[in-house]
Scaffold this active site. Structure first.
Site, short mmCIF file in Angstrom:
data_model
loop_
_atom_site.label_atom_id
_atom_site.label_comp_id
_atom_site.label_asym_id
_atom_site.label_seq_id
_atom_site.Cartn_x
_atom_site.Cartn_y
_atom_site.Cartn_z
N CYS A 38 -20.46 -20.80 0.87
CA CYS A 38 -19.35 -20.89 1.81
C CYS A 38 -19.11 -22.32 2.30
O CYS A 38 -20.03 -22.99 2.78
CB CYS A 38 -19.61 -20.00 3.02
SG CYS A 38 -18.24 -19.98 4.21
N GLY A 66 -0.30 5.22 -2.74
CA GLY A 66 -0.54 5.66 -1.37
C GLY A 66 0.34 4.98 -0.34
O GLY A 66 1.09 4.06 -0.65
N TYR A 67 0.24 5.45 0.89
CA TYR A 67 1.08 4.93 1.99
C TYR A 67 2.52 4.76 1.53
O TYR A 67 3.06 3.65 1.47
CB TYR A 67 0.52 3.61 2.51
CG TYR A 67 -0.72 3.76 3.36
CD1 TYR A 67 -0.86 4.83 4.25
CD2 TYR A 67 -1.75 2.83 3.29
CE1 TYR A 67 -1.99 4.96 5.04
CE2 TYR A 67 -2.90 2.97 4.08
CZ TYR A 67 -3.00 4.03 4.94
OH TYR A 67 -4.12 4.15 5.72
N GLU A 107 2.85 -8.54 -1.26
CA GLU A 107 2.30 -8.41 0.10
C GLU A 107 2.35 -6.97 0.59
O GLU A 107 1.42 -6.50 1.26
CB GLU A 107 3.07 -9.32 1.07
CG GLU A 107 2.84 -10.82 0.85
CD GLU A 107 1.44 -11.25 1.28
OE1 GLU A 107 0.80 -10.53 2.08
OE2 GLU A 107 0.99 -12.30 0.80
N GLN A 130 -3.64 -2.75 3.00
CA GLN A 130 -4.69 -1.74 2.96
C GLN A 130 -5.07 -1.33 1.54
O GLN A 130 -5.52 -0.22 1.30
CB GLN A 130 -4.26 -0.50 3.76
CG GLN A 130 -4.05 -0.78 5.22
CD GLN A 130 -5.35 -1.00 5.95
OE1 GLN A 130 -6.06 -0.06 6.29
NE2 GLN A 130 -5.69 -2.24 6.20
N THR A 131 -4.80 -2.21 0.58
CA THR A 131 -5.03 -1.85 -0.82
C THR A 131 -5.66 -3.03 -1.55
O THR A 131 -5.22 -4.17 -1.38
CB THR A 131 -3.70 -1.46 -1.49
OG1 THR A 131 -3.03 -0.50 -0.67
CG2 THR A 131 -3.94 -0.88 -2.87
N ARG A 137 0.73 -15.46 -7.68
CA ARG A 137 0.62 -16.88 -7.34
C ARG A 137 1.24 -17.75 -8.44
O ARG A 137 1.23 -18.99 -8.31
CB ARG A 137 -0.86 -17.26 -7.15
CG ARG A 137 -1.44 -16.68 -5.87
CD ARG A 137 -2.90 -17.04 -5.69
NE ARG A 137 -3.42 -16.47 -4.46
CZ ARG A 137 -4.71 -16.37 -4.17
NH1 ARG A 137 -5.62 -16.83 -5.02
NH2 ARG A 137 -5.11 -15.83 -3.03
#
Length: 363
Positions: free
Chosen positions: A206, A87-88, A43, A48-49, A31
């Site tokens: 929240c 991974g992946y 991104e 999934q990480t 950022r």
DNA sequence: AATACGTGGTC
DNA sequence: TGACCAAGTAT
């Protein structure tokens, strides 16, 4: 009017999230600037990480591949080495392939049109929205795990998110703040990651508490509904650490487009019914590499869980006896010294084997 | 639409 | 230990 909310309510909801993000949003490395390449890398790594896992990989990656051109010119093996442990691995192969495509067709400039971004390998709707909103402040919505959870609770969705994707996308589309889509999307993800967590959501912190249907019904801890899961098989694999007379070890490179594609491994294969581990290893090595070996002592058994199956790698030391090794069931084979192993990308389960080999050598 | 695709963390 | 999940995409 959307999702049963009057327009004025939507404006208020957007402002509540943006204000919350300004005060409570996370400070994350990607950022700090708006280079679309850096955003893109982040991104992809974040698919999934978890953020905590990604950060060190992200920083090492940009140090080694600072630009699209650096990535495109690098060898795939080095790219996979940089990805080792994340991974992946198709993510790394796609990143590399897309970088080469951008050099060839876009002069190395990352595109800013949704259609073009979506056409790049490894980029789907959520990643495209994440990149375009973060890098170019475009009002493209996202629907990742965090957003699915937040929105499922927000509307008290009575089915698993996967059964209501069109509805959730429509909601994400309708909510996004057109003046500040970057902060809105990032805020939505931060809300899911730090407040609207899967377990023990901190509803008292929240900004959307008053408008959250799950909270108002007191069922926030039961949402989102869980996806149905299928039982996963458990395979036993015989694995060979084959030594030649020079003390070198035989490794092979896996087919590029399969599981763990492009990574190296110690050869082996699945135990057939009524077969001993020794028989299995000797058979697999003959079938896959065309050589005769002697199967010796057990080194280690590595248990490892993948997403859709589990394995026990039963590893034996072996001695090369004869035949010319051929890459029958793999891309490439190499004889290497123990010290050279770290130059090659290996999957995690095989790294456990390498650790065991080092321990043996030290004795 | 359902499944393949990694790894680390939690309980 | 086993089950479940985390900034999803491709087929």
């Amino acid at each position: 009017m959307l999702a049963g909310l009057p327009g004025l309510e939507v404006v208020k909801i957007r402002q509540l999230l943006l204000l919350w993000y300004k005060e409570k949003g996370r400070d994350l490395p990607w950022r700090h600037q708006k280079d679309p390449y850096c955003i893109w890398v982040s991104e992809i790594m974040l698919q999934q990480t978890q953020v905590k896992t990604v950060i060190p990989f992200y920083q090492r990656w940009l140090q080694r591949f600072p630009t699209i051109k650096d990535l495109a010119l690098a060898d795939l093996q080095e790219v996979l080495k940089a990805w080792e442990g994340l991974g992946y691995y198709a993510r790394a192969r796609n990143l590399h392939k897309a970088a080469q495509y951008l050099i060839q067709n876009y002069n190395g400039i990352f595109p800013d049109r949704l259609e073009e971004v979506l056409s790049l390998p490894g980029i789907g709707r959520t990643t495209a929205g994440g990149i375009l909103s973060a890098a170019f402040n475009q009002p493209i919505s996202i629907l990742d795990g965090n957003v699915k959870r937040v929105l499922s609770r927000f509307i008290a969705l009575s089915v698993p998110p996967s059964k209501a994707l069109p509805q959730l996308w429509e909601l994400s589309d309708s909510l996004i703040d057109l003046e500040n889509p970057r902060d809105f999307n990032q805020g939505l993800m931060d809300l899911g990651a730090t407040v609207c967590t899967r377990k023990n959501p901190k509803c008292d912190q929240c900004p959307w508490q008053g408008d959250c249907q799950a909270y108002n019904k007191g069922i926030q801890s039961q949402l989102p509904m869980s996806e149905k899961s299928t039982p996963i098989p458990h395979k036993k694999i015989g694995v060979a650490v084959i030594y030649n007379d020079q003390g070198q070890i035989l490794i092979d490179r896996r087919p590029t487009d399969k599981m763990l594609g492009g990574l190296w491994e110690f050869p082996g294969g699945k135990l057939e019914p009524d077969e001993t581990v020794e028989e299995c290893i000797k058979r697999e090595i003959l079938e896959e590499l065309g050589i005769i070996i002697e199967v010796n002592e057990h080194i280690i058994t590595v248990d490892h869980a993948y997403t859709h199956f589990r394995v026990s790698l039963i590893v034996h030391a072996c001695r090369y006896l004869g035949g010319e090794p051929k890459p029958i069931g793999c891309e490439e084979i190499r004889w290497v010294n123990l010290d050279q192993l770290e130059e090659f990308p290996f999957p995690k389960a095989n790294i456990k084997i390498i650790e065991a080999l080092k321990l043996i050598k030290d004795c």
